[in-house]
Design an enzyme around this catalytic site. Structure first.
Site, short mmCIF file in Angstrom:
data_model
loop_
_atom_site.label_atom_id
_atom_site.label_comp_id
_atom_site.label_asym_id
_atom_site.label_seq_id
_atom_site.Cartn_x
_atom_site.Cartn_y
_atom_site.Cartn_z
N LYS A 144 0.73 -1.29 -0.28
CA LYS A 144 -0.11 -0.09 0.06
C LYS A 144 0.85 1.30 0.04
O LYS A 144 1.58 1.40 1.02
CB LYS A 144 -0.76 0.15 1.42
CG LYS A 144 -1.95 1.24 1.05
CD LYS A 144 -2.34 1.77 2.31
CE LYS A 144 -1.43 2.85 2.79
NZ LYS A 144 -1.81 4.20 1.98
N GLU A 158 10.86 0.89 9.63
CA GLU A 158 11.47 2.02 9.35
C GLU A 158 11.02 3.05 9.77
O GLU A 158 10.07 3.79 8.93
CB GLU A 158 11.99 1.76 7.85
CG GLU A 158 12.50 0.60 7.32
CD GLU A 158 13.89 0.40 7.91
OE1 GLU A 158 14.64 1.49 8.16
OE2 GLU A 158 14.56 -0.66 7.88
N CYS A 208 13.87 10.91 6.39
CA CYS A 208 14.05 10.45 7.93
C CYS A 208 15.43 10.49 8.37
O CYS A 208 15.76 10.37 9.42
CB CYS A 208 13.50 8.94 7.92
SG CYS A 208 14.18 7.94 6.44
N GLU A 263 10.86 15.82 14.48
CA GLU A 263 11.16 15.87 13.00
C GLU A 263 10.70 17.14 12.33
O GLU A 263 9.60 17.16 12.37
CB GLU A 263 10.74 14.38 12.30
CG GLU A 263 11.55 13.45 12.27
CD GLU A 263 10.96 12.00 11.57
OE1 GLU A 263 9.94 11.95 11.65
OE2 GLU A 263 11.55 11.76 10.42
P1 NAP Z 1 2.92 8.13 7.91
O1 NAP Z 1 1.68 9.12 8.31
O2 NAP Z 1 3.23 6.87 9.12
O3 NAP Z 1 2.61 7.06 6.72
C1 NAP Z 1 3.39 6.21 6.17
C2 NAP Z 1 2.30 4.99 5.24
O4 NAP Z 1 1.34 4.82 6.38
C3 NAP Z 1 1.44 5.72 4.37
O5 NAP Z 1 1.33 4.76 3.31
C4 NAP Z 1 -0.02 5.90 5.10
O6 NAP Z 1 -0.94 6.08 4.23
C5 NAP Z 1 0.06 4.73 6.11
N1 NAP Z 1 -0.78 5.06 7.09
C6 NAP Z 1 -1.02 5.94 7.76
N2 NAP Z 1 -1.93 5.84 8.81
C7 NAP Z 1 -2.10 4.34 8.92
C8 NAP Z 1 -2.66 3.31 9.64
N3 NAP Z 1 -3.45 3.62 10.56
N4 NAP Z 1 -2.76 2.07 9.23
C9 NAP Z 1 -1.86 1.60 8.01
N5 NAP Z 1 -1.30 2.42 7.33
C10 NAP Z 1 -1.15 4.03 7.66
O7 NAP Z 1 4.06 8.56 7.61
P2 NAP Z 1 4.50 9.87 6.58
O8 NAP Z 1 4.17 11.21 7.19
O9 NAP Z 1 3.73 9.82 5.20
O10 NAP Z 1 6.04 9.75 6.15
C11 NAP Z 1 6.95 10.31 7.02
C12 NAP Z 1 7.42 9.51 8.08
O11 NAP Z 1 8.15 8.59 7.45
C13 NAP Z 1 8.40 10.44 8.79
O12 NAP Z 1 8.43 10.21 10.09
C14 NAP Z 1 9.83 9.58 8.37
O13 NAP Z 1 10.93 9.95 9.15
C15 NAP Z 1 9.47 8.09 8.05
N6 NAP Z 1 10.26 7.60 7.26
C16 NAP Z 1 11.13 6.60 7.72
C17 NAP Z 1 12.00 6.00 6.96
C18 NAP Z 1 12.97 5.01 7.38
O14 NAP Z 1 13.60 4.20 6.42
N7 NAP Z 1 13.13 4.92 8.96
C19 NAP Z 1 12.08 6.27 5.43
C20 NAP Z 1 11.38 7.47 4.93
C21 NAP Z 1 10.31 8.03 5.89
P3 NAP Z 1 -1.67 7.41 3.69
O15 NAP Z 1 -0.62 8.06 2.92
O16 NAP Z 1 -2.60 6.93 2.83
O17 NAP Z 1 -2.20 8.10 4.98
#
Ligand code: NAP
Length: 485
Positions: A179, A255, A289, A386
């Site tokens: 997804k 991650e 990240c 962050e």
């Molecule tokens: P996010 O809100 O956690 O969303 C990530 C993914 O999870 C999206 O596909 C989102 O879908 C989905 N999601 C959200 N709520 C969910 C739920 N309740 N159940 C299942 N899936 C759900 O994160 P983001 O704001 O998009 O991304 C930024 C974050 O990712 C930052 O914290 C960054 O540090 C982290 N990140 C970490 C790494 C690593 O390798 N450690 C790499 C890149 C990014 P929708 O978009 O449809 O809401």
């Protein structure tokens, strides 16, 4: 309406077929640089997710039984086709994510490098023969694919975050249901189409785009068929997903978010530190990240470093990602923009000093000026959360011990950076930092050859390197007895 490129699919990929949502619902994808709608995508939910899991399950036996060299050949072809079509993939990525075209192209090549890497690792899932406690027995260890896996990926690296999971999972012989983030499904769908062209059998790689992430996530995590979830995203969502995976005792890789310290000691090569910081902090407009989030500079060089940093940052070119020379694109959404504004206001209210930037940029609604804030303190939001924007907060420190303490003062533990020319200090501080990855005199540390991942609340599991395959393999031990004459 789709003006990205007519070859980008707009439907879900289930069992090798492109399908609309059963409800017929669709959702819009917007270009963050202009706010214009660029595509309308099938809005999948619970039913399509169940269908995709069933398709992945049906494909599992043949895929996992295929000799590793066969899987490797398909992954290699997929990588080669991605590289051939890097311009198309990069343009699509820039349109939905906003990052400069050169960075988008870099991301596509980076994604392809994981396919190449794991095409090679696929053939090296070695087992073991362990000395047995009796001469009439042999202990054999084999490694087999975990089974059907699920992946949930974020918008900030819409190609690479998905492809690097798929590369490892598929190399190991698992099948996958993915997804992608609702903001950026196009890169995932286009990469999948190229995977099918490369020879991926139907059902091996399935994609369910949709806006109801919680519903899709609930089906993926509750399923008994899905044996592993690999998630990249925020720590908050990661925590929820770990809990949701508990009832079925699923394996999880997480991650999650970071809060990277970037430490510059008094003996550092300041030119190299500035280059490293610019690359680490401002890539993807600060939305990575592993972005430097808290910059600690020794008191004796801080003012010089801050002045030179502000000059470099003020010279960055801000504009839509497809504009020639653009280095800083828009933020992904209004919420992301509001968060950056809120964090800068908080820092200024608590005594931070803007050296450059500090406000909205005229290029468009989601563009923020590249910013440097000096004199930040531990109570400011920019130090605790962050930032995910082009804002560089700076603070001084007096001793090595203080730098280590400041750096470790966070629940996160993804990436950290330190600059010094003292070899003893490099090892001492590198060892003392509670992080999964440490860049020593380097500001960009990710590659397919290295184990990417965090500790503490940045998660667990590793992507890339030879360790990356382990996340998708089970160990089985067989005892063979009765061997005495
Ligand atoms: P996010 O809100 O956690 O969303 C990530 C993914 O999870 C999206 O596909 C989102 O879908 C989905 N999601 C959200 N709520 C969910 C739920 N309740 N159940 C299942 N899936 C759900 O994160 P983001 O704001 O998009 O991304 C930024 C974050 O990712 C930052 O914290 C960054 O540090 C982290 N990140 C970490 C790494 C690593 O390798 N450690 C790499 C890149 C990014 P929708 O978009 O449809 O809401």
């Amino acid at each position: 309406m789709l003006d990205v490129n007519q070859t980008v699919p707009t439907q879900a990929l289930i069992g090798g077929a492109w399908q609309n949502a059963d409800t017929g619902r669709r959702f819009d994808v917007r270009d963050p640089a202009t706010g214009h709608v660029i595509a309308s995508i099938a809005d999948c939910g619970e039913q399509e997710t169940r269908d995709a899991i069933a398709a992945a399950d049906a494909a599992l036996a043949d895929w996992s039984a295929m000799p590793a060299a066969g899987r490797a050949a398909i992954l290699r072809r997929w990588a080669d086709l991605m590289i051939e079509r890097a311009d198309e993939l990069a343009r699509t990525l820039t349109r939905e994510n906003g990052k400069p075209l050169a960075e988008a192209r870099g991301e596509v090549m980076y994604g392809a490098s994981y396919l190449h890497w794991f095409s090679e690792e696929a053939t090296r899932a070695y087992g073991d023969v362990i000395p047995a406690p009796g001469a009439d027995r042999r202990i054999l260890v084999t490694r087999s694919p975990v089974g059907v896996c699920a992946a949930i990926t974020p918008w900030n690296f819409p190609n690479a975050m998905l492809v690097r999971k798929a590369a490892a999972a598929l190399a190991a012989g698992c099948t996958l249901v993915a997804k992608p983030a609702a903001e950026t499904p196009l890169s995932a769908l286009l990469a999948a189409r190229i995977g099918i062209e490369a020879g991926l059998p139907g059902g091996v790689f399935n994609i369910v785009p949709g806006t109801d992430a919680a519903a899709i996530g609930a089906v993926l995590t509750a399923s008994e068929t899905v044996r592993k979830l690999s998630f990249t995203g925020s720590t908050g969502v990661g925590r929820k997903l770990i809990a949701q995976c508990a009832p079925t005792v699923k394996r999880v890789s997480m991650e999650l978010g970071g809060n990277a310290p970037f430490i510059v000691f008094e003996d550092a090569d300041l030119d190299a530190a500035l280059d490293g910081l610019m690359a680490s902090k401002f890539r993807n407009s600060g939305q990575t990240c592993v972005c430097a989030n808290r910059i600690f500079v020794h008191d004796s060089v801080k003012d010089e470093f801050a002045g030179r940093l502000a000059e470099r940052v003020a010279a960055l070119t801000v504009g839509p990602g497809d504009q020639d020379g653009a280095e800083i694109g828009p933020l992904i959404s209004e919420a992301a923009f509001a968060k950056v504004e809120r964090m800068v206001s908080d820092a200024l209210a608590k005594g931070g000093r803007v050296l450059t930037g500090g406000a909205k940029h005229p290029a468009g609604d989601l563009f923020y000026q590249p910013t440097v804030i000096d004199a930040v303190t531990a109570d400011m939001d920019v130090m605790r959360e962050e930032i995910f924007g082009p804002v560089a907060p700076l603070a001084g420190f007096a001793t090595e011990a203080e730098a280590i303490e400041l750096a470790n003062d966070t629940e996160h533990g993804l990436a950290a950076y330190l600059y010094t020319r003292d070899l003893g200090r490099a090892w001492r501080v590198g060892d003392a930092l509670h992080y999964g990855m440490v860049g020593i005199n380097e500001g960009v540390l990710s590659s397919a050859a290295a184990p990417f991942g965090g500790v503490k609340q940045s998660g667990f599991g590793r992507e890339g390197s030879r360790y990356g395959l382990d996340d998708y393999l089970e160990i089985k031990y067989m005892l063979m007895g009765g061997l005495s004459a």
